[in-house]
Structure formats: C-alpha cells, structure tokens
Design an enzyme around this catalytic site. Sequence first.
Site, mmCIF file in Angstrom:
data_model
loop_
_atom_site.group_PDB
_atom_site.id
_atom_site.type_symbol
_atom_site.label_atom_id
_atom_site.label_comp_id
_atom_site.label_asym_id
_atom_site.label_seq_id
_atom_site.Cartn_x
_atom_site.Cartn_y
_atom_site.Cartn_z
ATOM 1 N N CYS A 216 34.243 75.977 15.566
ATOM 2 C CA CYS A 216 35.428 75.444 16.235
ATOM 3 C C CYS A 216 35.694 74.020 15.756
ATOM 4 O O CYS A 216 34.775 73.196 15.673
ATOM 5 C CB CYS A 216 35.220 75.459 17.744
ATOM 6 S SG CYS A 216 36.528 74.651 18.698
ATOM 7 N N CYS B 231 35.032 71.614 19.391
ATOM 8 C CA CYS B 231 33.675 71.455 19.935
ATOM 9 C C CYS B 231 32.599 71.504 18.853
ATOM 10 O O CYS B 231 31.413 71.314 19.152
ATOM 11 C CB CYS B 231 33.396 72.505 21.009
ATOM 12 S SG CYS B 231 33.195 74.188 20.384
ATOM 13 N N ASP C 51 -8.249 33.842 31.530
ATOM 14 C CA ASP C 51 -8.564 33.607 30.121
ATOM 15 C C ASP C 51 -9.688 34.539 29.685
ATOM 16 O O ASP C 51 -10.439 35.089 30.506
ATOM 17 C CB ASP C 51 -8.976 32.151 29.895
ATOM 18 C CG ASP C 51 -7.825 31.183 30.108
ATOM 19 O OD1 ASP C 51 -6.662 31.629 30.023
ATOM 20 O OD2 ASP C 51 -8.088 29.995 30.385
#
Length: 510
Positions: free
Chosen positions: A90, A93, A328
């Site tokens: 198509c 689409c 740390d």
Amino acid sequence: MSDESKPAPGGLLNGLETQKTRRVNEAARSLHPSAVKDLLSLGVCERCILRLVTVTATFDSDLATVSSSTLRGWLGSGVEEAASPEPSICIVCLGVLQFVFSDAKQTLVKSDHVAWITDLVKQQGHEFDSFVLEVSLPSTISENERAVLLYLKGKYSDEAWLQSEKVSVKDALKVLVLDPLRASLGAKSDSSSFHIRLTYSQASDEAQGLSETKHERKKRKTDIPTLADFSSAIFRVFYADEENGSNCMSENPFKKVSEPCILSVHCNKMPIFFGGRYFKYSRNVSQSRWIIDDERMGEASVEEIIGGSILPACLGDSYKFHAAGREDIDVRMLGSGRPFLIEVQNSRKCPSQQSLTEIEEKINNSEKKLVGVKDLKFIGSECWAMMREGEAEKQKQYAALVWISRPLEEEDCNSVSSMKELKILQKTPIRVLHRRSQLERERTIHWMKVEKIKGNAHYFLLHLCTQAGTYIKEFVHGDLGRTTPSMGSILGCRAEIIQLDVTDVKMGDS
C-alpha cells in the site's frame, strides 16, 4: 429453557458470521464509489480506503476484513479495467495494515502477523501478566496519507466523509492486533510496566528520505492535481491555506512503494528496585566502580559486588546503583549500614524474597568479606524519591582517629564534649575542587565525644554526629583555614585525621 429451545452452537456461530458479513457489506456500500475507484487505482489498500473514505471515525476488526474483491464486486463491472491490479504494498500504510513486512534480516514476511510477534516476545523470556502495546511508524506514512487526503479534498471537497476525523494507521493497527495478542500471550492489555514496542522503519529513510523531503518542498501556484500526478514518481500536492484562502502547490516526493517496512519487536520492562543497607569493611573498596586512565582504583566496589549479584537473578540488561550519600574509598561503612537502591533495567523476572535472602547470605559469607548487606528486599520505585528526600535531612555519625601536635588534656575532652549544635562554615575542600564548584556551606555538628587512647596522649577517638554533607576530614585539620572552626582551631594546635569510619546513617525518623 429446555434443551430443545436452546440455539445450537453451530447456528449461533453461523448467525454471528452472517451478521459480520452483512456489516462488512454495508460498510463497503457506504463508501464513495468514485473515491474508492481512485484509491484502488493509486495502490491504496482496502484497510486504508476504509479509514480514509468512511463517514464514521470508527475502525474495528470486523470492518477491517473488507477485501479488494468485496470492494470491486460492490463497484460492479468494469472496475477491474479501470483500476490497477491489487498492489502488493500500500502506498499509504506501506504494508503495515496489510501485515506484510520484512524482518531484521530484511527477509519478506507474509506469515501470521500476530504469531510472528508472539514468538519474538516469548523468545525474550519476560515474565508478565499484562502489557502495553507501543507502535512507531516512519514519517513517510503520515506524509503520504496527508498527500492523499489533500488530493481527495481537491476532487471531492463537498463530501461529508472528508470532514470526519480519520483513524490513524497506528490506531488501526492496534485494533487489528490487540485482541489476538492478548489471546496468544495470555495477558491483559492495560497500564503495565511491561511494554511491547513494534517499530516499523524504512531502509531508505536514513539514507535520503528526510533530506529529500526538506530539500524539495518549494511552494508555488498551480492547478489541482489529477490522478495521473499521483501515479508518477513525484507529484504535486494541492495545499489550501485556510488562513488567507489562497491555494498553493508543493512538490512532494511521493513514490510508489516496492518494499515493505522493516519490523522489529522490542520488549522492555520498566525498572524494578531492590533496597537495603550495605557495609564496607575495607579501606580499599570504592562505593562505585572507579577507573582512571584504564586503571582500576581500589580492589573492588560496593556497586559491582551488590549489583553484580542481583542482576543475574533478574535476567536484566543492566543495573544502576544509588546510595544515600557516599564515603571515600579509605573510609569504612560500619554501624547500621548505608541505605542503597539497585535499579535493574529490563528485568525478565523478579526474584523471590527467598532468592534475595540467598544473595544476601552469599555476599555476607564471601571469603574476602569486603562488603556486607542487610535487609535486602524488593521495593517500589517510590522509595527512590523517598531516599532522595531523606538525604537532605539525614544525620551521620562517625568515629575518627585523630592525631594532635600536643598531648590531649582532660579539659580538652570536657570542652569538646560540651559543644552542641556547633555551626561551621566550609568552603569546597581543596581535594575536590577539580570536580566541585567553589562554594561556602554552613553545616552543623550536632554533638561530639572524645575517647582517650591509652598509651599515647597525642591520639584520640573523636565520635561525632553531623548534618548531611559535612566534610569530616576537613573539619578535623581545617583544610588550610577553609573550614572554620575546626578541631585544630578548637584545641589550638595542629590536628590530623588518621582513619575515619561511618558508624550510622539516620534517614528521617530512622
């Protein structure tokens, strides 16, 4: 009702089929015959014709069964000669509503559309009882549909069906596949954390499609296009400027489609979260993975030890580690532990609490004992926001081994321990200036307690509770005067921090 009066199952089904056929035929007869003939000649599929020419803005799986033969039969004799052969793809689409597509290897697929999607979803191994269907389409579809509608408006401007809202290709596709997908997957379709995404794309889009569209849109006045214009490789589209009433034309690269879209199916589960508290027993383990110039800093990381244990149990793609603050690499995390979250991306299963308990035990019983975990459990995503909110309110307790340049006296212990809610000003520490903005922050030391160490009066343990975000190392040594007051200025001597442990992290009311 007696057995004799009950309708036979076969009769009921035949009645439903008859009703469906009647409805389809009525839908076909309601379409504008000339418009249908034009669209068939252009190469528009039956489902797109139904979307574009119907008077009502509805589209369901029954009406979607209108076929080319139904339309041509209703239009009568002579249509076959007037219309071109039924198109394979198509032009509107691009085969999406025809269930014709190519797979990732660009192999043409014409098999059962829903079965093909179902197989791919199941191959990805997700556990789910509901899903959300998402669809992504190439921009060519909307551009071509707009071109066709503009042509129809130029030729059939007075028709009522042109004024109605049109069902999009995306919505029409969902109508066609949702019910069969629910049945084949055995799952509901509603708001869900599991998403199935159908992505249709064109191989030519990336190379030239978008650039051509921008380059060739030059408006100019001309006549309304004819059917022949649409059949050519490039045709003119009629645009009506509703604001000033003028008509103008634009060249648009509307090309006959020879190949269908490429369809890919991607499944994604919204992130799931696991929470708990972690302990860090080593002074050579970072909180997160730390790599500098391709060289690992530290022996391991909390993030990798915990996240690397949870991820395999979830069969997820990846994970993110979040914690209520950080320490740390040379600071231990002891006491009650630090709250954390593990965010797992696209998990295929959610481990049971028993499995999480086994993961926790495995981490805690590891040979090196670098990291520990407690209270590991599955939690909702709202806990992530709660943890972030609690960060600003939390209090942290520490134990610091401190050295001072003179012997510690009893008066020093009493003086320090008597200080409550001490306000300090801290500029961004020198050690982090390379990655943090230069700011001055006020922080609160809620309380302090000095513990003497036998055998050496130059050393002591400083226990303290502080506001979140306080730099403890800088509070001890003063950071060249950038933190005031500091432990050194309070005691009137040089002070250095030797070791530091976090002993508690209080979140909100905890």
